[in-house]
Write a protein that holds these residues in place. Structure first.
Motif, short mmCIF file in Angstrom:
data_model
loop_
_atom_site.label_atom_id
_atom_site.label_comp_id
_atom_site.label_asym_id
_atom_site.label_seq_id
_atom_site.Cartn_x
_atom_site.Cartn_y
_atom_site.Cartn_z
N PRO A 1 0.80 -1.23 0.00
CA PRO A 1 0.00 0.00 0.00
C PRO A 1 0.83 1.28 0.00
CG PRO A 1 -0.97 -1.57 1.51
CD PRO A 1 0.32 -2.18 1.04
N TYR A 2 2.01 1.23 0.64
CA TYR A 2 2.82 2.44 0.73
C TYR A 2 3.48 2.81 -0.61
CZ TYR A 2 2.39 2.17 5.85
OH TYR A 2 1.91 2.13 7.15
N GLU A 3 3.32 1.97 -1.63
CA GLU A 3 3.82 2.35 -2.94
C GLU A 3 2.98 3.47 -3.55
OE1 GLU A 3 5.22 -0.43 -5.84
OE2 GLU A 3 5.57 -1.98 -4.32
N PHE A 4 1.79 3.67 -3.04
CA PHE A 4 1.02 4.85 -3.41
C PHE A 4 1.62 6.06 -2.71
CE2 PHE A 4 -2.63 2.05 -4.55
CZ PHE A 4 -2.94 2.62 -5.79
N ASP B 1 -8.19 9.86 -5.32
CA ASP B 1 -8.87 10.09 -6.59
C ASP B 1 -7.99 9.54 -7.71
OD1 ASP B 1 -10.48 11.00 -8.63
OD2 ASP B 1 -10.42 13.11 -8.06
N HIS B 2 -8.60 8.87 -8.68
CA HIS B 2 -7.82 8.28 -9.78
C HIS B 2 -7.94 9.09 -11.06
CE1 HIS B 2 -11.22 6.19 -12.10
NE2 HIS B 2 -11.81 6.77 -11.08
N PRO C 1 -2.69 7.66 -8.45
CA PRO C 1 -1.61 7.00 -9.20
C PRO C 1 -1.15 7.79 -10.42
CG PRO C 1 -3.70 5.92 -9.64
CD PRO C 1 -3.94 6.90 -8.53
N GLN C 2 -1.92 8.81 -10.83
CA GLN C 2 -1.54 9.62 -11.99
C GLN C 2 -0.39 10.58 -11.68
OE1 GLN C 2 -2.97 8.94 -14.84
NE2 GLN C 2 -4.63 7.66 -14.08
N GLN C 3 -0.05 10.75 -10.40
CA GLN C 3 1.06 11.62 -10.03
C GLN C 3 2.37 11.02 -10.54
OE1 GLN C 3 0.33 13.60 -5.84
NE2 GLN C 3 -0.48 11.52 -5.76
N THR C 4 3.19 11.86 -11.13
CA THR C 4 4.43 11.36 -11.75
C THR C 4 5.38 10.75 -10.73
OG1 THR C 4 5.35 13.60 -11.61
CG2 THR C 4 4.34 12.95 -13.71
N ASP C 5 5.33 11.21 -9.48
CA ASP C 5 6.22 10.67 -8.45
C ASP C 5 5.54 9.60 -7.60
OD1 ASP C 5 4.52 12.57 -7.42
OD2 ASP C 5 6.00 13.50 -6.10
N CYS C 6 4.46 9.00 -8.14
CA CYS C 6 3.82 7.86 -7.47
C CYS C 6 4.40 6.57 -8.04
CB CYS C 6 2.31 7.90 -7.69
SG CYS C 6 1.43 6.48 -6.98
N ASN C 7 4.86 5.68 -7.18
CA ASN C 7 5.54 4.45 -7.62
C ASN C 7 4.62 3.27 -7.86
OD1 ASN C 7 8.11 5.66 -7.50
ND2 ASN C 7 8.20 5.33 -5.28
N PHE C 8 3.32 3.46 -7.67
CA PHE C 8 2.41 2.33 -7.87
C PHE C 8 2.49 1.89 -9.33
CE2 PHE C 8 -1.72 0.13 -8.12
CZ PHE C 8 -1.65 -0.63 -6.96
N TYR D 1 -6.88 0.02 -0.87
CA TYR D 1 -5.46 0.15 -0.51
C TYR D 1 -5.26 1.07 0.69
CZ TYR D 1 -2.63 -2.56 -3.75
OH TYR D 1 -1.98 -3.59 -4.40
N LEU D 2 -6.04 2.16 0.76
CA LEU D 2 -5.92 3.05 1.92
C LEU D 2 -6.32 2.32 3.20
CD1 LEU D 2 -5.46 5.74 3.32
CD2 LEU D 2 -7.77 6.45 2.62
N CYS D 3 -7.38 1.52 3.14
CA CYS D 3 -7.79 0.73 4.31
C CYS D 3 -6.67 -0.23 4.73
CB CYS D 3 -9.06 -0.05 4.00
SG CYS D 3 -10.52 0.99 3.80
#
Length: 514
Positions: A23-26, A129-130, A146-153, A166-168
């Protein structure tokens, strides 16, 4: 055939739940989990704000079920009303529902005013939000997208319910809780299919697992939903064409909170009543959508790359459905808009591999508001900008998604090869849907052994195939075929819910030329 279908998933690294990303990959998931965990320890008031579509409703229900599992009660939720509240969270919603921590699910990435209000009033604001990002992000303590460029998901195209789940799990990890949240994947499955996410990689695994949980579930809402299906062999297609439209009808025709209450209800009689209310709205939705579709066919602007239809007093709740129908009819993206005074507001749906959000981003100058993802968009524009927008878009070179849709048509099939062994091969590669289309086949020169018209709309056929008869169904027929006529067909196969034998579902049928 098995090798052809296996090629679709040759690079798939996610085949079991143990292989799911942490989950922390988000980005910001750990920050959000820390804020919420501390809030729980200090009995802070938590408000979850969802959306009125299937993804927003199920995202909200996932959060509420999670807090119920861990026994936390100082929490409430809001499903904004499409007609009175508009889309997503707003400053007004937060003002009317005081809380220490506000969590958005399936919305919030454009909540600039709400972000400023929360910051000013020392309210912790967490966005999940996706949808596609704007150039500037709102003020927030954490943004999970996940659309953020620095998100590793590792997968960008996931739905809001996946983010909620995933947040839960991130909260669970932060609090050191030894509980499983796999039972909540039934809702992730429904949302992923309804929101037209590609059924590959993580999505495929979550849907496959969630569908199994749904089928096995003894939860009252799930039992009622399953009883309403006309099949024992439940597949992703049943979610897409029966359950998702039913749940969506609440937000489209009335109030999405009705569907949320249904999913959260534990009393069988009350849940059954809520289900009946959903069914009534769904029937209303079908009639309204059909009426507008007929009007749209007669008023469309049709270009090489798009079709646009608009009219006055078109019910805004069904415009997405009408757009989806038009896109299939015209084999190109479709935009359907309701006109009120000099403003146009509505929905757009993509076609094939076209990345609709990128296409509209390139024409953002024409819109007063728009947002969404590659397959589905909500938009507003002034009447004066409609024709210039159409002229600019109709010859525009449409961008495509990075992940290409596999070829649906697997070619000509010898009808003698249609048997249970073939069905078992096809079932290995389920769930089918967006990104993993149901395999299609062609059979030529088949003779009709029997023909039966159902409800003046559909047709049940049997074909003579060597030593046996092969059953087929054709839905919403424009032409009805007779016994002994020879035809060419394209179709996909599924298991007959009554006999368990292979059943052809016809996509096209034409009489053979002599």
């Amino acid at each position: 055939m098995e090798n052809i279908l296996a090629q679709r998933f040759k690079d798939d690294a996610f085949t079991s739940l143990k292989q799911l990303p942490h989950p922390y990959e988000f980005k910001d998931a750990q920050i959000a989990a820390t804020i919420i965990s501390e809030g729980i320890k200090n009995n802070r008031k938590i408000l979850v704000v969802g959306d009125y579509d299937v993804d927003g409703i199920t995202s909200c229900v996932i959060m509420m079920r999670f807090f119920d599992i861990i026994g936390y009660q100082n929490i409430s939720y809001i499903i904004p009303n499409r007609f009175s509240d508009g889309y997503g969270i707003s400053k007004t919603i937060v003002e009317k529902n005081p809380a220490d921590i506000v969590i958005t699910v399936d919305n919030g990435i454009s909540a600039f005013e709400t972000g400023e209000y929360c910051k000013k009033n020392k309210i912790s604001f967490i966005i999940t939000d996706h949808h596609t990002l704007k150039d500037i992000l709102p003020e927030a303590d954490a943004i999970i997208n996940p659309q953020q460029t620095d998100c590793n998901f590792p997968q960008k195209e996931v739905c809001g319910a996946t983010l909620s789940w995933y947040l839960c799990n991130a909260i669970k990890i932060k609090m050191g809780l030894e509980i499983s949240l796999v039972s909540l994947l039934d809702l992730v499955c429904i949302a992923t299919i309804a929101d037209m996410m590609p059924l590959v990689k993580i999505n495929k695994l979550l849907v496959k697992t969630g569908l199994k949980k749904f089928i096995e579930s003894d939860a009252i809402p799930n039992q009622i939903l399953k009883n309403g299906l006309k099949t024992k062999n439940i597949t992703a297609q049943d979610i897409a064409y029966s359950i998702a439209p039913l749940i969506n009808s609440a937000g489209r025709m009335g109030d999405g909170n009705l569907a949320a209450k249904f999913f959260l209800e534990k009393d069988k009689e009350i849940a059954q009543k809520l289900y009946q209310d959903l069914n009534r709205l769904n029937q209303e939705r079908k009639m309204t959508a059909q009426n507008i579709l007929e009007l749209a066919k007669n008023t469309s602007l049709v270009g090489k790359n798009c079709v646009i239809a608009y009219g006055k007093d078109w019910h805004e709740g069904v415009l997405g459905i009408v757009a989806a129908n038009l896109s299939q009819n015209y084999n190109r993206p479709a935009i359907v808009l309701n006109q009120k005074d000099d403003k146009l507001k509505g929905s757009a749906r993509s076609y094939g591999n076209i990345n609709l959000i990128e296409a509209l981003n390139a024409h953002s100058r024409f819109f007063t508001q728009f947002g969404g993802h590659a397959k589905a968009i909500g938009l507003q524009l002034e009447q004066k900008n409609l024709e210039p927008f159409f002229e600019a878009l109709k010859d525009f070179e449409m961008p495509e998604t990075e992940e290409k849709e596999p070829n649906e048509n697997l070619g000509i099939l010898n009808p003698d090869d249609i048997d249970n062994e073939l069905l078992k091969i096809l079932e290995q590669f389920e769930p089918y849907g967006q990104g993993n289309p149901q395999p299609g086949f062609i059979c030529n020169n088949l003779r009709i052994a029997s023909s039966k018209v159902l409800k003046s709309l559909h047709q049940q056929l049997e074909f003579n195939i060597s030593y046996r008869k092969q059953k087929a169904m054709s839905f919403f027929c424009e032409t009805f075929y007779k016994e002994n006529e020879q035809v060419n067909i394209s179709f996909h196969l599924q298991r007959d819910s009554f006999s368990g034998a292979p059943l052809m579902i016809l996509k096209t049928i034409t009489k053979c030329l002599l």
